[in-house]
Design a protein around this motif. Sequence first.
Motif, PDB file in Angstrom:
ATOM      1  N   ASP A 120      34.043  40.533  32.779  1.00  0.00           N
ATOM      2  CA  ASP A 120      35.048  39.485  32.962  1.00  0.00           C
ATOM      3  C   ASP A 120      35.352  38.740  31.664  1.00  0.00           C
ATOM      4  O   ASP A 120      36.357  38.054  31.568  1.00  0.00           O
ATOM      5  N   ASN A 125      37.347  42.921  36.527  1.00  0.00           N
ATOM      6  CA  ASN A 125      36.661  42.516  37.757  1.00  0.00           C
ATOM      7  C   ASN A 125      36.334  43.751  38.599  1.00  0.00           C
ATOM      8  O   ASN A 125      36.697  44.870  38.244  1.00  0.00           O
ATOM      9  N   MET A 171      29.856  38.417  37.429  1.00  0.00           N
ATOM     10  CA  MET A 171      31.315  38.293  37.365  1.00  0.00           C
ATOM     11  C   MET A 171      31.773  37.520  38.589  1.00  0.00           C
ATOM     12  O   MET A 171      31.122  37.568  39.633  1.00  0.00           O
TER      13      MET A 171
END
Length: 139
Positions: A12, A38, A60
């Motif tokens: 991320d 993601n 993330m």
Amino acid sequence: MRKPVRIVVVDDSLTIRAMIETLLERDCRFEVVGIARNGEEAIDLICSAKPDVVTLDVAMPGKDGMTILDEIMALEPCPVIMLSSLMREGAPIMADALDRGAAACFNKAMIARDAARFISLVKEVARSAAPAVRLAVAA
């Protein structure tokens, strides 16, 4: 000349994604075939790109890396290197990642400082996993 190892990078952090891509692209034995920010992007990209190796961040937003690892192993098994600043010898998160099917773990905080070791790990994972992956695909 051998075909380069095809890699998907999942993180991320823009800074970490760029750093990993730059390190890998410096070596002609690697080709970054996709970058995901993601979990949703990661699964789609891995299913379409069919990489030889995936580097996957543990922490993330949304789906965390462990959940994504489980999905990769269920849908599109391939060698995954889990990345986290929590990856230290004997850390429970490391044992958990390996139990879930990760090929290796690396301390994300050490990538810039220990780039040579990171690159060696990616090579080793690609080399050791390639025959098994080819056999699974051929079967």
